[in-house]
Design a protein around this motif. Structure first.
Motif, mmCIF file in Angstrom:
data_model
loop_
_atom_site.group_PDB
_atom_site.id
_atom_site.type_symbol
_atom_site.label_atom_id
_atom_site.label_comp_id
_atom_site.label_asym_id
_atom_site.label_seq_id
_atom_site.Cartn_x
_atom_site.Cartn_y
_atom_site.Cartn_z
ATOM 1 N N LEU A 1 0.901 -1.158 -0.006
ATOM 2 C CA LEU A 1 -0.044 -0.084 0.029
ATOM 3 C C LEU A 1 0.760 1.176 -0.078
ATOM 4 O O LEU A 1 0.415 2.370 -0.263
ATOM 5 C CB LEU A 1 -0.965 0.002 1.051
ATOM 6 N N GLU A 2 2.202 1.192 0.292
ATOM 7 C CA GLU A 2 2.992 2.126 0.078
ATOM 8 C C GLU A 2 3.860 2.275 -0.929
ATOM 9 O O GLU A 2 4.539 1.127 -1.268
ATOM 10 C CB GLU A 2 3.797 2.254 1.535
ATOM 11 N N PRO A 3 4.049 3.337 -1.637
ATOM 12 C CA PRO A 3 4.975 3.520 -2.645
ATOM 13 C C PRO A 3 6.433 2.971 -2.395
ATOM 14 O O PRO A 3 6.775 2.285 -3.373
ATOM 15 C CB PRO A 3 5.035 5.042 -2.828
ATOM 16 N N TRP A 4 6.901 3.178 -1.342
ATOM 17 C CA TRP A 4 8.238 2.703 -1.031
ATOM 18 C C TRP A 4 8.431 1.231 -1.324
ATOM 19 O O TRP A 4 9.432 0.644 -1.586
ATOM 20 C CB TRP A 4 8.870 3.261 0.435
ATOM 21 N N ARG A 5 7.288 0.621 -0.428
ATOM 22 C CA ARG A 5 7.346 -0.937 -0.698
ATOM 23 C C ARG A 5 7.101 -1.621 -2.294
ATOM 24 O O ARG A 5 7.550 -2.512 -2.375
ATOM 25 C CB ARG A 5 6.292 -1.378 0.482
ATOM 26 N N VAL A 6 6.467 -0.646 -3.109
ATOM 27 C CA VAL A 6 6.065 -0.933 -4.289
ATOM 28 C C VAL A 6 7.544 -1.181 -5.079
ATOM 29 O O VAL A 6 7.709 -2.106 -5.637
ATOM 30 C CB VAL A 6 4.949 -0.156 -5.118
ATOM 31 N N GLN A 7 8.390 0.124 -4.803
ATOM 32 C CA GLN A 7 9.640 0.096 -5.279
ATOM 33 C C GLN A 7 10.568 -0.966 -4.611
ATOM 34 O O GLN A 7 11.361 -1.629 -5.340
ATOM 35 C CB GLN A 7 10.195 1.191 -5.046
ATOM 36 N N PHE A 8 10.134 -1.439 -3.513
ATOM 37 C CA PHE A 8 11.127 -2.333 -3.071
ATOM 38 C C PHE A 8 10.898 -3.756 -3.685
ATOM 39 O O PHE A 8 11.916 -4.357 -4.008
ATOM 40 C CB PHE A 8 10.293 -2.481 -1.503
ATOM 41 N N ASN A 9 9.535 -4.103 -3.912
ATOM 42 C CA ASN A 9 9.305 -5.350 -4.564
ATOM 43 C C ASN A 9 9.968 -5.138 -6.051
ATOM 44 O O ASN A 9 10.587 -6.403 -6.607
ATOM 45 C CB ASN A 9 7.925 -5.299 -4.616
ATOM 46 N N LYS A 10 9.704 -4.203 -6.657
ATOM 47 C CA LYS A 10 10.241 -3.861 -8.134
ATOM 48 C C LYS A 10 11.879 -4.155 -8.126
ATOM 49 O O LYS A 10 12.393 -4.793 -9.157
ATOM 50 C CB LYS A 10 10.155 -2.564 -8.578
ATOM 51 N N ASP A 11 12.636 -3.664 -7.134
ATOM 52 C CA ASP A 11 13.881 -3.699 -7.188
ATOM 53 C C ASP A 11 14.410 -5.228 -6.934
ATOM 54 O O ASP A 11 15.231 -5.707 -7.373
ATOM 55 C CB ASP A 11 14.589 -3.153 -5.890
ATOM 56 N N LEU A 12 13.507 -5.928 -6.107
ATOM 57 C CA LEU A 12 13.875 -7.373 -5.700
ATOM 58 C C LEU A 12 13.498 -8.266 -6.969
ATOM 59 O O LEU A 12 14.398 -8.994 -7.133
ATOM 60 C CB LEU A 12 13.165 -7.874 -4.495
ATOM 61 N N LYS A 13 12.453 -7.839 -7.658
ATOM 62 C CA LYS A 13 12.197 -8.672 -8.624
ATOM 63 C C LYS A 13 13.270 -8.658 -9.756
ATOM 64 O O LYS A 13 13.624 -9.504 -10.497
ATOM 65 C CB LYS A 13 10.775 -8.222 -9.173
ATOM 66 N N ALA A 14 13.669 -7.384 -9.867
ATOM 67 C CA ALA A 14 14.863 -6.927 -10.842
ATOM 68 C C ALA A 14 15.909 -7.829 -10.786
ATOM 69 O O ALA A 14 16.789 -8.236 -11.645
ATOM 70 C CB ALA A 14 15.020 -5.454 -11.163
ATOM 71 N N GLU A 15 16.258 -7.875 -9.354
ATOM 72 C CA GLU A 15 17.775 -8.668 -8.976
ATOM 73 C C GLU A 15 17.325 -10.117 -9.293
ATOM 74 O O GLU A 15 18.349 -10.671 -9.765
ATOM 75 C CB GLU A 15 17.856 -8.452 -7.620
ATOM 76 N N ALA A 16 16.178 -10.736 -8.781
ATOM 77 C CA ALA A 16 16.000 -12.197 -9.150
ATOM 78 C C ALA A 16 15.985 -12.514 -10.496
ATOM 79 O O ALA A 16 16.774 -13.645 -11.037
ATOM 80 C CB ALA A 16 14.486 -12.298 -8.615
ATOM 81 N N GLU A 17 15.602 -11.617 -11.517
ATOM 82 C CA GLU A 17 15.698 -11.664 -12.762
ATOM 83 C C GLU A 17 17.220 -12.064 -13.329
ATOM 84 O O GLU A 17 17.185 -12.653 -14.483
ATOM 85 C CB GLU A 17 15.094 -10.724 -13.668
ATOM 86 N N LYS A 18 18.060 -11.628 -12.721
ATOM 87 C CA LYS A 18 19.620 -11.544 -12.902
ATOM 88 C C LYS A 18 20.009 -13.054 -12.783
ATOM 89 O O LYS A 18 21.058 -13.514 -13.236
ATOM 90 C CB LYS A 18 20.366 -10.733 -12.207
ATOM 91 N N HIS A 19 19.202 -13.714 -11.872
ATOM 92 C CA HIS A 19 19.869 -15.256 -11.352
ATOM 93 C C HIS A 19 18.808 -16.188 -11.918
ATOM 94 O O HIS A 19 17.580 -16.569 -11.106
ATOM 95 C CB HIS A 19 19.672 -15.132 -9.779
#
Length: 323
Positions: free
Chosen positions: A45-63
């Motif tokens: 519900l918070e924009p910071w946590r939405v960005q948090f999830n995006k950053d994590l997904k982007a890193e996971a896609e590298k592996h």
């Protein structure tokens, strides 16, 4: 044959350096070894946590050897406990968790560790040392940076003067207490700075901050600065002041500094400053893989902050393709 999970957990739980068995060599991320990693997010519900999830997904896609399972607790502690227990039942290789609140998630984090699953606590911590690693920004340091900025903006050390409204994120979250305590370490040295509210929480939400600020505007004719514990709340306070026709006489300061949110607010002249609270998701995944591949990690990993004002906001927006 070495039971790898038990070995890793025992080494980490000892609190010391990992001891490598004779003849066993840590590997780099090997594509033939697949890892399932569970991530429990407190809310989206918070924009910071939405960005948090995006950053994590982007890193996971590298592996390509990582199967990332993501669960949204929907701002409910009981759901986050259930989500984490589900990861334990599934016997994931590691758990990343960003707690909604410290006390409520402590027991399930300890339960995961007892199940020999490395746990990486991101952002808010738990009330225990029984975890593999904590990763996040230092909210006390961020609060001090806010305090330094406020003192300087209101006249400088020994001369600062003004009435400040502080809007808390949540009275039950350590992050909010730390951001307040760090701030007051600096601001309370100035006798000319007066704080008009007593721990008014808006639960990190823009709409609730609007309500808090609307009440403050009705009760106080002279408000010089608003410190919101995150950018959405600072923006909510700004909107309340704008609707009352008083936004031009008040400075607004927030925390998080997402490029498309807090940094843009600074660029637009809505906020006087915002302070970077980096998302820990990508680093959390990197650290988990390091442990699963036999490496050692520090118990706590603190991410850096940054002060964003008109002086550097444009450069950050340009670097993120937003200007």
């Amino acid at each position: 044959m070495i039971n790898r999970r038990n070995f890793i957990h025992a080494a980490l739980a000892s609190g010391g350096a990992m001891l490598i068995p004779l003849g066993w060599t840590p590997r780099a991320h090997a594509d033939d070894k697949k890892y399932t990693i569970g991530f429990s997010q407190a809310t989206t519900l918070e924009p910071w946590r939405v960005q948090f999830n995006k950053d994590l997904k982007a890193e996971a896609e590298k592996h390509p050897n990582v199967n990332l399972l993501m669960a949204d607790a929907e701002d409910k502690t009981e759901k986050q406990v259930a989500d984490t227990e589900s990861f334990i039942t599934q016997e994931v290789d590691a758990i990343l968790i960003s707690p909604k609140e410290s006390a409520g998630l402590t027991a399930v984090v300890e339960k995961a560790m007892d199940a020999k699953i490395p746990v990486f606590v991101l952002d808010r911590n738990v009330n225990s040392e029984k975890y593999t690693q904590w990763i996040g920004g230092d909210n006390v340091v961020i609060g001090r940076a806010v305090g330094d900025f406020v003192v300087k903006t209101l006249g400088g050390a020994g001369k600062a003067k003004g009435n400040v409204v502080e809007i808390w994120g949540g009275l039950g979250t350590q992050a909010s207490h730390d951001r307040s305590n760090g701030y007051h370490e600096k601001a309370d040295k100035e006798s000319g700075i007066k704080h008009l509210l007593n721990q008014q929480s808006a639960d990190w939400k823009q709409a609730k901050a609007y309500e808090v600020m609307s009440t403050a505007l009705r009760n106080f004719e002279d408000i010089n600065l608003v410190y919101g514990h995150n950018d959405p709340m600072a923006y909510g306070a700004y909107l309340a002041a704008k609707d009352a026709g008083r936004e031009k006489n008040i400075l607004f300061v927030g925390v998080d500094a997402l490029p498309n949110e807090g940094v843009k607010y600074v660029h637009d002249g809505v906020l006087a400053a915002t302070f970077l609270y980096p998302t820990p998701g990508a680093e959390g995944l990197r650290q988990a893989l390091k442990v699963l591949d036999g490496g050692t990690v520090e118990k706590k990993l603190v991410l850096d902050t940054q002060t964003i004002t008109k002086d550097n906001a444009d450069a950050i927006l340009k670097a993120n393709g937003l200007l």
